[in-house]
Design a protein around this motif. Sequence first.
Motif, PDB file in Angstrom:
ATOM      1  N   VAL A  85     108.345  58.424 -77.140  1.00  0.00           N
ATOM      2  CA  VAL A  85     109.605  57.895 -77.687  1.00  0.00           C
ATOM      3  C   VAL A  85     110.574  57.564 -76.553  1.00  0.00           C
ATOM      4  O   VAL A  85     111.209  56.505 -76.543  1.00  0.00           O
ATOM      5  CB  VAL A  85     110.244  58.912 -78.659  1.00  0.00           C
ATOM      6  CG1 VAL A  85     111.630  58.439 -79.096  1.00  0.00           C
ATOM      7  CG2 VAL A  85     109.356  59.115 -79.871  1.00  0.00           C
ATOM      8  N   ALA A  86     110.683  58.463 -75.588  1.00  0.00           N
ATOM      9  CA  ALA A  86     111.607  58.252 -74.467  1.00  0.00           C
ATOM     10  C   ALA A  86     111.232  57.010 -73.675  1.00  0.00           C
ATOM     11  O   ALA A  86     112.099  56.195 -73.315  1.00  0.00           O
ATOM     12  CB  ALA A  86     111.610  59.479 -73.560  1.00  0.00           C
ATOM     13  N   MET A  87     109.945  56.826 -73.392  1.00  0.00           N
ATOM     14  CA  MET A  87     109.513  55.673 -72.605  1.00  0.00           C
ATOM     15  C   MET A  87     109.758  54.365 -73.351  1.00  0.00           C
ATOM     16  O   MET A  87     110.138  53.355 -72.751  1.00  0.00           O
ATOM     17  CB  MET A  87     108.028  55.807 -72.252  1.00  0.00           C
ATOM     18  CG  MET A  87     107.701  56.959 -71.317  1.00  0.00           C
ATOM     19  SD  MET A  87     108.591  56.887 -69.744  1.00  0.00           S
ATOM     20  CE  MET A  87     107.949  55.377 -69.052  1.00  0.00           C
ATOM     21  N   MET A  88     109.566  54.369 -74.653  1.00  0.00           N
ATOM     22  CA  MET A  88     109.817  53.164 -75.443  1.00  0.00           C
ATOM     23  C   MET A  88     111.307  52.831 -75.461  1.00  0.00           C
ATOM     24  O   MET A  88     111.702  51.671 -75.339  1.00  0.00           O
ATOM     25  CB  MET A  88     109.299  53.348 -76.866  1.00  0.00           C
ATOM     26  CG  MET A  88     107.790  53.501 -76.959  1.00  0.00           C
ATOM     27  SD  MET A  88     106.878  52.090 -76.299  1.00  0.00           S
ATOM     28  CE  MET A  88     107.327  50.838 -77.480  1.00  0.00           C
ATOM     29  N   ARG A  89     112.141  53.852 -75.577  1.00  0.00           N
ATOM     30  CA  ARG A  89     113.595  53.601 -75.611  1.00  0.00           C
ATOM     31  C   ARG A  89     114.107  53.166 -74.247  1.00  0.00           C
ATOM     32  O   ARG A  89     115.025  52.351 -74.150  1.00  0.00           O
ATOM     33  CB  ARG A  89     114.318  54.858 -76.085  1.00  0.00           C
ATOM     34  CG  ARG A  89     113.983  55.189 -77.535  1.00  0.00           C
ATOM     35  CD  ARG A  89     114.974  56.152 -78.149  1.00  0.00           C
ATOM     36  NE  ARG A  89     114.592  56.445 -79.518  1.00  0.00           N
ATOM     37  CZ  ARG A  89     115.329  57.138 -80.370  1.00  0.00           C
ATOM     38  NH1 ARG A  89     116.495  57.607 -79.981  1.00  0.00           N
ATOM     39  NH2 ARG A  89     114.920  57.357 -81.591  1.00  0.00           N
ATOM     40  N   LEU A  90     113.545  53.695 -73.207  1.00  0.00           N
ATOM     41  CA  LEU A  90     113.904  53.232 -71.863  1.00  0.00           C
ATOM     42  C   LEU A  90     113.568  51.747 -71.714  1.00  0.00           C
ATOM     43  O   LEU A  90     114.373  50.961 -71.204  1.00  0.00           O
ATOM     44  CB  LEU A  90     113.148  54.046 -70.810  1.00  0.00           C
ATOM     45  CG  LEU A  90     113.697  55.433 -70.474  1.00  0.00           C
ATOM     46  CD1 LEU A  90     112.650  56.235 -69.713  1.00  0.00           C
ATOM     47  CD2 LEU A  90     114.981  55.343 -69.664  1.00  0.00           C
ATOM     48  N   ALA A  91     112.374  51.364 -72.172  1.00  0.00           N
ATOM     49  CA  ALA A  91     111.948  49.971 -72.056  1.00  0.00           C
ATOM     50  C   ALA A  91     112.849  49.045 -72.861  1.00  0.00           C
ATOM     51  O   ALA A  91     113.174  47.937 -72.423  1.00  0.00           O
ATOM     52  CB  ALA A  91     110.496  49.833 -72.516  1.00  0.00           C
ATOM     53  N   GLU A  92     113.275  49.515 -74.049  1.00  0.00           N
ATOM     54  CA  GLU A  92     114.135  48.693 -74.902  1.00  0.00           C
ATOM     55  C   GLU A  92     115.500  48.429 -74.275  1.00  0.00           C
ATOM     56  O   GLU A  92     116.158  47.437 -74.597  1.00  0.00           O
ATOM     57  CB  GLU A  92     114.310  49.376 -76.263  1.00  0.00           C
ATOM     58  CG  GLU A  92     113.047  49.338 -77.120  1.00  0.00           C
ATOM     59  CD  GLU A  92     113.114  50.294 -78.288  1.00  0.00           C
ATOM     60  OE1 GLU A  92     114.164  50.979 -78.436  1.00  0.00           O
ATOM     61  OE2 GLU A  92     112.136  50.373 -79.056  1.00  0.00           O
ATOM     62  N   THR A  93     115.939  49.312 -73.389  1.00  0.00           N
ATOM     63  CA  THR A  93     117.251  49.155 -72.738  1.00  0.00           C
ATOM     64  C   THR A  93     117.103  48.722 -71.283  1.00  0.00           C
ATOM     65  O   THR A  93     117.998  48.947 -70.472  1.00  0.00           O
ATOM     66  CB  THR A  93     118.044  50.478 -72.817  1.00  0.00           C
ATOM     67  OG1 THR A  93     117.254  51.536 -72.242  1.00  0.00           O
ATOM     68  CG2 THR A  93     118.375  50.822 -74.250  1.00  0.00           C
ATOM     69  N   SER A  94     115.956  48.090 -70.968  1.00  0.00           N
ATOM     70  CA  SER A  94     115.690  47.574 -69.610  1.00  0.00           C
ATOM     71  C   SER A  94     115.785  48.668 -68.548  1.00  0.00           C
ATOM     72  O   SER A  94     116.352  48.462 -67.476  1.00  0.00           O
ATOM     73  CB  SER A  94     116.644  46.418 -69.283  1.00  0.00           C
ATOM     74  OG  SER A  94     116.411  45.336 -70.142  1.00  0.00           O
TER      75      SER A  94
END
Length: 684
Positions: free
Chosen positions: A298-307
């Motif tokens: 979840v953390a890695m996906m959210r990081l990716a979503e916020t560049s």
Amino acid sequence: MRENNAIRALGKTVLYRIALFVLVYLSLIAFGLLLLYIGYKWATFWGIDMLQRVFNSTNSGFAMLILLGVYLGVITLCLMFGLFLVKFIFTRLNVEEEGKTLVKESDCPQIFDLIREVAEATKSPMPHKVYLSTEINACVYFNTTFWSMFFPVRKNLVLGVGLFATTSTEEIKGILAHEFGHFSQESMKISSVVYTANIVMGNLVYGEDAWDRWVDRWSHFEWKPFSVFGLITRFFTVRVRLLLQALYRYVNIAYRELSRQMEYDADSIACKVVGKAVMASSFYKTTVLMQCSSNTHVAMMRLAETSKRADPFEVLEMLAQIKSREEGKTIEATQLLQAEVKTNDEPTARFSCEDVWNSHPSDRERIHHLPNIPAQSNAPLIPAWSILPTALRQKVAELLKYERTVKGLSPQVLTGEDLRLWLEKELVTELLDMRFRRFFVECGCIDLFNPIEETPAETVTYPFTKRNRNIVTAYIRAYEDAEQMIEIINGDREVSAAYYKGKSYSPNDLPTVEHSRYMERMLPKLKNVYREIYTYLSNGSQGEEVKRLYERLFMLNKRIETYQQVIIKPAEKMVEAWNSSKKEDQNEAQLFEKYELLFEELQGIMPSTREMLSPDFITNENCLALHELTQSAPKAREYSDSDVQMNEINKCLSLLSPFLELLQQQYAELKLTIGRIAQAEEGM
């Protein structure tokens, strides 16, 4: 010595059963070769002779066409069924390479030094190949064939880089020693044979390949005199597989018991290499890392979503540290973890059982069985990351493929304290810490108290106490116990023993009525907990927002129930009726009529249901597609071509379950939002 004797006795039992399996399968191979011979003789002599005699005695083209189908069908049956029986002796089972990378000693010499040290200590040969994977696991595997049961094969080692988070080189050494312990000279000598045979048997029984796809095509061939032999072939292969499955089960029941003993034996060998304290610590730490793996995703996906981006293994390590800190523990690579990371004084489950198919004992059982051997060295612990080159760590991290490239934006790399702050602010806050997660995520009983229909508590009290948490936890445990008992009663789970409150029960005589009454007695206390929660939050700084969220929550809950009753269940019955029909014109007409009624119901509830969703959910592709579909009238009798209507029905049906999941996700998000408000109130 007692455990080794038990392993030897169980090993002999397993070998006898494997011998029976091999004997039956070799008989089938002989029969398969006979069929191939018969097919050859039929194709070249017997069948040709039959066709020639019939051709000389009849002028009927129809009869010749049927006999030609029989001629080709018998050839194909003998060929395909014969190949089915013998093909597995040539099959090679290769473990998937996805998610791991092959490494050589020149890539990471310190890791190979560690592996060599463990191999020497356990008197095992070095692995044939070494892979680094993205997993939080280590294993030894073979590329196996049927002949692997008779000839030795070389082992490959897979070492999950996720294990390096929070661990020391000694703990990694202990994990490796366990894996090598399964095949060392001190362990049971037949373990390698048993392990290989079990994999091969599973492939024989359950493996499907191009052969199965060809038979399916053959069975549906339009030329009936030929396709009927495909159905006959499928009929007999199913029976052969059922026979092999029965034998596979017969072998595996004994093998799983042997495997459990082998785990204890391998743990004992590992203890001789690194000591009991190190092995226990590796169990405790691995459990925490496994619990944090989903949040890492979840953390890695959210990081990716916020560049933004970060090293996923650093994220995993920090989340493990945050979780441990929540429970009053410290988890670091430079010190051993002496106890399980869990909430103290939590109620325990009333029900327990021994699953006959469980090949691994629990970590608690394994730790209990560890021999009391001190560590071999008292030197300071060295972080496991120190032996893994940075470039190799990055290469493995790239296999996870979390990054999303946004045009014109260069991703911000977070590390160290910046990453920790982001995790605590953006992720832990959103997912809730353990004190609140138990009330709003793990327990689904927030709807026990409905403030729209019932009266809140008279006085405001702080609800997130240890007592209330234990009430909620006890109900969660009771619910899990009930699910396990239902699985056993329905035959979905096979157990050798079952215990309720310490008393032994047979699987056919579980105390479900007693347990149901116990859960019913818990409900008033549980309901009062959620009454206190609502009263506390509705009188807090965001009281009005809490009231609106609760109103949406209960309206959505009722709508989900309505959707299941008037849409999902009728759709399931409609599909079941169609599948069991002869699919004639009258069946098709009934299907279209039922679909029209279902569609009208869907059109009626769709607009108001969409209004209950947040913007992110409304713009979901499944929601948009279903909304667009319900904007037009059903086309049941507007087309002479029924295929058009069938396509619409299939399209609609394919969207119904995803939309239900979407509603359930929105419901869970509303609960989570209320939990975030509770957590924010705590901070204030």
